[in-house]
Scaffold this motif. Structure first.
Motif, mmCIF file in Angstrom:
data_model
loop_
_atom_site.group_PDB
_atom_site.id
_atom_site.type_symbol
_atom_site.label_atom_id
_atom_site.label_comp_id
_atom_site.label_asym_id
_atom_site.label_seq_id
_atom_site.Cartn_x
_atom_site.Cartn_y
_atom_site.Cartn_z
ATOM 1 N N PRO A 138 73.379 51.898 -38.022
ATOM 2 C CA PRO A 138 72.092 51.756 -37.337
ATOM 3 C C PRO A 138 71.298 50.505 -37.730
ATOM 4 O O PRO A 138 71.133 50.206 -38.913
ATOM 5 N N HIS A 139 70.835 49.788 -36.706
ATOM 6 C CA HIS A 139 70.036 48.566 -36.905
ATOM 7 C C HIS A 139 69.134 48.378 -35.692
ATOM 8 O O HIS A 139 69.435 48.871 -34.618
ATOM 9 N N PRO A 140 68.032 47.654 -35.861
ATOM 10 C CA PRO A 140 67.079 47.481 -34.761
ATOM 11 C C PRO A 140 67.309 46.193 -33.964
ATOM 12 O O PRO A 140 68.008 45.287 -34.431
ATOM 13 N N HIS A 141 66.741 46.151 -32.761
ATOM 14 C CA HIS A 141 66.617 44.913 -31.975
ATOM 15 C C HIS A 141 65.263 44.941 -31.290
ATOM 16 O O HIS A 141 64.792 46.014 -30.895
ATOM 17 N N ARG A 142 64.671 43.781 -31.103
ATOM 18 C CA ARG A 142 63.470 43.662 -30.262
ATOM 19 C C ARG A 142 63.439 42.284 -29.587
ATOM 20 O O ARG A 142 63.725 41.283 -30.219
ATOM 21 N N ILE B 275 66.856 51.143 -31.868
ATOM 22 C CA ILE B 275 67.644 51.273 -33.100
ATOM 23 C C ILE B 275 68.961 51.885 -32.671
ATOM 24 O O ILE B 275 68.964 52.965 -32.053
ATOM 25 N N HIS B 276 70.045 51.192 -32.917
ATOM 26 C CA HIS B 276 71.334 51.739 -32.469
ATOM 27 C C HIS B 276 72.447 51.436 -33.463
ATOM 28 O O HIS B 276 72.298 50.616 -34.356
ATOM 29 N N SER B 277 73.541 52.162 -33.272
ATOM 30 C CA SER B 277 74.754 51.870 -34.034
ATOM 31 C C SER B 277 75.863 51.591 -33.036
ATOM 32 O O SER B 277 75.825 52.066 -31.899
ATOM 33 N N GLU B 278 76.826 50.784 -33.474
ATOM 34 C CA GLU B 278 77.980 50.441 -32.658
ATOM 35 C C GLU B 278 79.185 50.614 -33.590
ATOM 36 O O GLU B 278 79.404 49.800 -34.477
ATOM 37 N N MET B 279 79.909 51.732 -33.398
ATOM 38 C CA MET B 279 80.972 52.063 -34.352
ATOM 39 C C MET B 279 82.317 52.199 -33.640
ATOM 40 O O MET B 279 82.392 52.725 -32.532
HETATM 41 FE FE FE2 Z 1 73.162 45.809 -32.114
#
Ligand code: FE2
Length: 291
Positions: free
Chosen positions: A60-64, A104-108
């Motif tokens: 999990p990490h954020p973007h804006r 906030i999302h994760s890419e696994m």
């Molecule tokens: Fe991302």
């Protein structure tokens, strides 16, 4: 072609780097501070047969403040975000995510062995759209139109149009303000492809298999593998595959022409807005936006 053909004017060679929890990738656009191609902030290519290069994924990490576009060529990833979206991304599929005010999302990875290959593009948003609500769409391979060329090659239309064929993003019914074109070309040896690219738009090509030439006659220049080839101003582009054929992405968009202040996954116009983003994230405001 009758229009002014764009030339290859600059190469941004990709450099090996890692991101997330140690995923190995090659970054061209965005590999150095300020190396943007307005409206594009970053292009990462990931491609490996070694699970050790991708297994840790992107926890999990954020973007804006911008959009992320993930295009899978091989392998499977799963996206989960704080809004409750869960999406499986398979071969040939695209995920288009507008982070807007915050995600906030994760890419696994959804696999423990085999090949993982694809691209992630970061597309900036103009100031008036940076704080709009987050938006997300998974587009399976079957929903991405493929144009078969007269020479036998193929073009997948992810965003924008090829002739009268429009992709699932930025078609005539719903134009994005950056008006992106995102094509994946598969050309046979020596095959030639012409595409209209709107005047004034930034355009670049990135070959991931084989190689190609960009332009015509004396102005033609080689586009090597794994470098972003920046195109001059003009209206159209001519791509000719080399002896091995070529697979490349052709990407274009309307420049935003605003100041860019980036702090990792936050891309805003001013330092104050970046400080606000960090504060909002630390206070948990991104997560609360789902409520
Ligand atoms: Fe991302």
């Amino acid at each position: 072609m009758s229009t002014v053909t764009r030339k290859l004017v600059q190469l941004i060679r990709s450099v090996e780097t890692s991101d997330g929890a140690g995923v190995k990738l090659r970054r061209s656009v965005g590999s150095q501070r300020g190396l943007y191609l307005d409206p594009f902030l970053m292009l990462d290519e990931f491609g490996t047969d070694n699970p050790g290069d991708y297994i840790a994924g992107f926890p999990p990490h954020p973007h804006r403040g911008f959009e992320t576009v993930t295009y899978m060529l091989d392998g499977r990833m799963q996206h989960k975000d704080h809004l409750g979206n869960v999406g499986d991304l398979g071969p040939g599929g695209v995920q288009w995510m507008t982070a807007g005010r915050g995600v906030i999302h994760s890419e696994m990875p959804l696999q423990e062995s085999g090949r993982m290959r694809g691209f992630q593009l970061w597309l900036n948003l103009p100031s008036k759209e940076k704080m709009k609500p987050a938006w997300y769409r998974d587009i399976p391979a079957g929903e991405i139109p493929e144009v078969v060329l007269p020479g036998g090659g193929r073009v997948k239309v992810i965003a924008g149009s090829v002739g009268d064929v429009s992709g699932p993003i930025n078609g005539p019914d719903r134009r994005l303000s950056t008006d992106p074109l995102y094509l994946d070309l598969q050309l046979l040896p020596g095959e030639r492809f012409e595409q209209t690219v709107a005047a004034g738009h930034t355009a670049f090509a990135y070959a991931y298999e084989g190689g190609a030439r960009i332009g015509e006659g004396e102005d033609a220049r080689d586009l090597p593998r794994q470098a972003a080839g920046v195109l001059s101003e003009g209206e159209g582009v001519v791509v000719t595959a080399g002896d091995q054929g070529a697979r490349l992405v052709l990407i274009a968009g309307k420049p935003i022409r605003e100041p860019i202040v980036q702090y990792g996954p936050f891309v805003m116009n001013t330092r104050e807005e970046i400080e606000q983003a960090i504060q909002d994230y630390q206070r948990g405001d991104f997560a609360r936006a789902a409520a």
